[in-house]
Write an enzyme that holds these catalytic residues in place. Structure first.
Site, PDB file in Angstrom:
ATOM      1  N   ARG A 193       0.725  -1.155   0.067  1.00 35.47           N
ATOM      2  CA  ARG A 193      -0.035  -0.062  -0.063  1.00 35.47           C
ATOM      3  C   ARG A 193       0.941   1.291   0.122  1.00 35.47           C
ATOM      4  O   ARG A 193       0.397   2.581  -0.309  1.00 35.47           O
ATOM      5  CB  ARG A 193      -1.101   0.074   1.044  1.00 35.47           C
ATOM      6  CG  ARG A 193      -2.199  -0.894   1.117  1.00 35.47           C
ATOM      7  CD  ARG A 193      -3.248  -0.750   2.188  1.00 35.47           C
ATOM      8  NE  ARG A 193      -4.205  -1.414   2.119  1.00 35.47           N
ATOM      9  CZ  ARG A 193      -4.646  -2.549   2.794  1.00 35.47           C
ATOM     10  NH1 ARG A 193      -3.827  -3.036   3.720  1.00 35.47           N
ATOM     11  NH2 ARG A 193      -5.810  -3.202   2.424  1.00 35.47           N
ATOM     12  N   PHE A 238      -8.477   2.405  -4.967  1.00 41.84           N
ATOM     13  CA  PHE A 238      -7.481   1.252  -5.232  1.00 41.84           C
ATOM     14  C   PHE A 238      -7.074   0.576  -3.822  1.00 41.84           C
ATOM     15  O   PHE A 238      -7.123   1.351  -2.931  1.00 41.84           O
ATOM     16  CB  PHE A 238      -6.258   2.147  -5.974  1.00 41.84           C
ATOM     17  CG  PHE A 238      -6.172   1.884  -7.242  1.00 41.84           C
ATOM     18  CD1 PHE A 238      -6.848   0.864  -7.899  1.00 41.84           C
ATOM     19  CD2 PHE A 238      -5.093   2.616  -7.832  1.00 41.84           C
ATOM     20  CE1 PHE A 238      -6.494   0.670  -9.276  1.00 41.84           C
ATOM     21  CE2 PHE A 238      -5.064   2.516  -9.346  1.00 41.84           C
ATOM     22  CZ  PHE A 238      -5.548   1.521  -9.893  1.00 41.84           C
ATOM     23  N   GLU A 239      -6.830  -0.651  -4.121  1.00 46.19           N
ATOM     24  CA  GLU A 239      -6.151  -1.395  -2.631  1.00 46.19           C
ATOM     25  C   GLU A 239      -7.031  -1.234  -1.497  1.00 46.19           C
ATOM     26  O   GLU A 239      -6.289  -0.955  -0.423  1.00 46.19           O
ATOM     27  CB  GLU A 239      -4.838  -0.971  -2.698  1.00 46.19           C
ATOM     28  CG  GLU A 239      -4.081  -1.396  -4.044  1.00 46.19           C
ATOM     29  CD  GLU A 239      -2.466  -1.071  -3.763  1.00 46.19           C
ATOM     30  OE1 GLU A 239      -2.015  -0.934  -2.651  1.00 46.19           O
ATOM     31  OE2 GLU A 239      -1.757  -0.883  -4.919  1.00 46.19           O
ATOM     32  N   GLY A 240      -8.234  -1.093  -1.448  1.00 46.15           N
ATOM     33  CA  GLY A 240      -9.120  -0.961  -0.356  1.00 46.15           C
ATOM     34  C   GLY A 240      -9.717   0.512  -0.472  1.00 46.15           C
ATOM     35  O   GLY A 240      -9.007   1.561  -0.201  1.00 46.15           O
TER      36      GLY A 240
END
Length: 625
Positions: free
Chosen positions: A280, A410-412
């Site tokens: 992240r 994105f990514e959560g």
């Protein structure tokens, strides 16, 4: 068991449950301001490694400046193959891959600086690099792969064979319990069937990390993208990041060697979540690059544009926006820098810090981009190509606004990140008192749990009464910024008390109070950002004097106002009414609101069918050779 309970159980099983290493973020939410965990900030890499990193960054800057045309990528919605090959020659696809596997072996800090540089110039290009290294094949193999897997795949990744991560499905976003792609063991192979959506890099990838259900668990596999039965059915198009190679991929009876299983069966979600602890960090780096670019444009435009006899940057309404952009840019780089150095140090558990960095940077970069468009006025809304065509500087402000928007997803997504961080933030409480709110336990078990919880709170609650933040003169080594660190210490204790009050009030229902939990997390994010900014400003003072502290002081004052407003909204809000109104709306009670309009949406199902079977679509997979 309800679908919600099943989803919650799957997510809980994938969590890292142990805290073997100290965590600044964990202690912050417990009201324990452990400045010693981040100050002095972990040292930068060794002199030789740092020198190599600087040489790479200089070469990368030259390459971007001379061989990359971001306007062309925006116009054609594609990164030219020669650009990808050129980046591969530089080693940009193996920045953090060890030298023994053909990579550059650089630090997370150098990786972050590289993405900050690339992201400031061409966000689509930074997405290509980060999706490959942060969530693609390299990161999970580095952490969970066997030595044989590393030697087979990492050199290929370092050479520029693009990798992608495939988890999301048409009906599966943040709820992995609904995962439909399957992997069935057949001798020394697994047979994969299913459909994956939003496969960033998937259109051009040579290697894939695929999440699939194996029995009751979810497992991760390295899959060769040209394996028979894999079809990239389409390349998706988006409001921003037009150059990314994001598609829909179908698996039909795809045979994958059992040797390509990463870790153990059923460990896939744990691998994904653990990988993201450091993966992240790519997003804060890109966001910092976007914000720093916005500072440059705001300064130049604020000086150039004159209205009512003054440069617009001198008008208070615009000056406030410029101040916000500059202060936030400095803070985002500080958050990125500290998080990356913590990752390099490996002495701390950074799952909360990395998540806070991603959450905070994505939200603040969006605000920065929005304010830049506002400062630019009509020119901010006009495309760079249109501006240039009529003889003005082609500033892509509207493009950056479109590009940074995805970072909140994105990514959560922001909402999922808030819940994820909140779960970690209340872990100590659930460990101490979770059994008290467990409906499956009987009276005796709860009585024993009450005794254990009483012992924990008898020790913990008194620590929240007073601390170094109440003493004038604390943190004096930070000079004019000391008062902000005293604020963080006091406020972390207030935050912990507020969390305790929330648990006492709602008990088991707290997990459904998402507005409350989101604000708790957002306050923690502001405190983390204030800390990172003060630490960086003190370090920068050695070379830059008082200038960093001036910016940091302004940022901290802005952040404190935001945090104080969030505290007010913990208890004074419209959450319950909002939920009630939304439920009425969903049931059709307010259908009159939709009268007098036309819907321009194209007909079709809300969620596309993802039935198994062979593909009937053209394969648009185009690996870069």
């Amino acid at each position: 068991m309800t679908d919600y309970a099943k989803a919650r159980e799957v997510a809980e099983q994938a969590r890292e449950k142990e805290w073997a290493r100290p965590s600044f973020g964990k202690q912050l939410f417990l009201g324990d301001f452990r400045l010693d965990l981040v100050h002095p900030v972990p040292a930068v890499p060794s002199e030789d490694k740092a020198k190599k990193g600087e040489e790479f960054l200089r070469a990368l800057r030259r390459f971007l400046d001379t061989r990359v045309d971001p306007a062309l990528i925006e116009r054609t919605a594609q990164v030219p193959d020669e650009v990808v090959k050129g980046l591969a020659e530089l080693g940009a696809f193996g920045i953090t891959i060890g030298e023994e596997y053909g990579g550059l072996g650089l630090s997370h800090l150098d990786y972050g600086r590289a993405l900050m540089l690339v992201g400031s110039y061409c966000p689509a290009l930074s997405t290509l690099l980060s999706a490959h290294q942060s969530i693609g094949v390299p990161q999970p193999l580095k952490q969970f792969g066997t030595e044989e897997q590393k030697r087979r795949f990492l050199p290929r990744c370092a050479r520029g064979e693009v990798s992608a991560f495939l988890l999301t499905e048409p009906d599966v976003g943040s709820d992995p319990a609904r995962l439909a792609t399957t992997a069935v063991r057949d001798g020394e192979e697994y047979v994969l069937d299913g459909v994956k959506l939003w496969t960033t890099n998937g259109v051009v990838a040579a290697l894939l990390v695929v999440m699939a259900r194996t029995g009751k668990g979810i497992s991760a596999f390295v899959v060769e993208a040209d394996t028979p039965g894999i079809t990239v059915e389409r390349r998706n198009a988006f409001m921003g990041l037009r150059g990314i190679e994001n598609g829909v991929t179908r698996f039909h009876r795809v045979r994958v060697p059992a040797a390509n299983l990463i870790g153990r069966e059923g460990q896939g979600l744990k691998i994904a979540l653990t990988t993201l602890n450091t993966g992240r960090l790519s997003l804060p780096a890109v966001c910092a690059g976007n914000a720093k670019w916005a500072v440059k444009i705001a300064r130049e435009w604020g000086n150039e544009r004159v209205q009512w006899g003054h440069r617009i940057g001198e008008h208070e309404a615009v000056a406030r926006k410029i101040s916000f952009i500059a202060a936030t840019a400095y803070a985002l780089q500080a958050v990125m820098d500290l998080s990356c150095r913590l990752a390099d140090d490996e002495g701390n558990d950074i799952r909360i810090e990395a998540a806070l960095a991603k959450l905070y940077a994505s939200e603040m970069a969006w605000r920065v981009a929005d304010e830049l468009v506002q400062i630019r006025g009509g020119r901010g809304y006009e495309t760079a190509e249109s501006l240039a065509a009529r003889g003005e500087r082609g500033v892509p402000a509207e493009q950056v606004l479109r590009d940074v928007r995805i970072n909140r997803i994105f990514e959560g997504s922001t909402e999922i990140m808030q819940l994820l961080i909140a779960r970690e933030a209340v872990d100590a409480h659930l460990t101490a008192a979770g059994e008290l709110i467990d409906p499956s336990l009987g009276g005796r078990a709860k009585a024993r749990a009450a005794v254990r919880a009483g012992g924990f709170y008898a020790r913990w609650l008194p620590t929240l009464i007073a601390g170094s933040g109440n003493r004038i003169g604390s943190y004096a080594e930070f000079g004019p910024l000391a008062s902000h660190l005293r604020y963080v210490e006091r406020t972390s204790r207030k935050l912990a008390r507020s969390t305790f009050y929330g648990m006492s009030r709602w008990q088991g229902r707290l997990e459904h109070k998402q507005g409350f939990l989101g604000r708790i997390v957002d306050i923690g994010a502001e405190l983390f950002a204030i800390t990172a900014t003060c630490v960086r400003a003190q370090e920068d003072a050695a070379d830059l004097g008082l200038k960093p502290a001036e910016i940091a002081d302004t940022f901290c004052r802005q952040a404190r106002l935001r945090a104080d407003a969030l505290f007010e909204r913990l208890w004074n809000n419209s959450d319950a009414r909002d939920v009630r109104l939304a439920r009425h709306l969903l049931k059709g009670r307010y259908a009159f609101l939709e009268e007098g309009i036309l819907d321009a949406s194209i007909d079709g199902p809300w969620i596309a069918s993802a039935t198994a079977g062979a593909s009937t679509a053209e394969n648009v997979h185009r690996p870069i050779r």
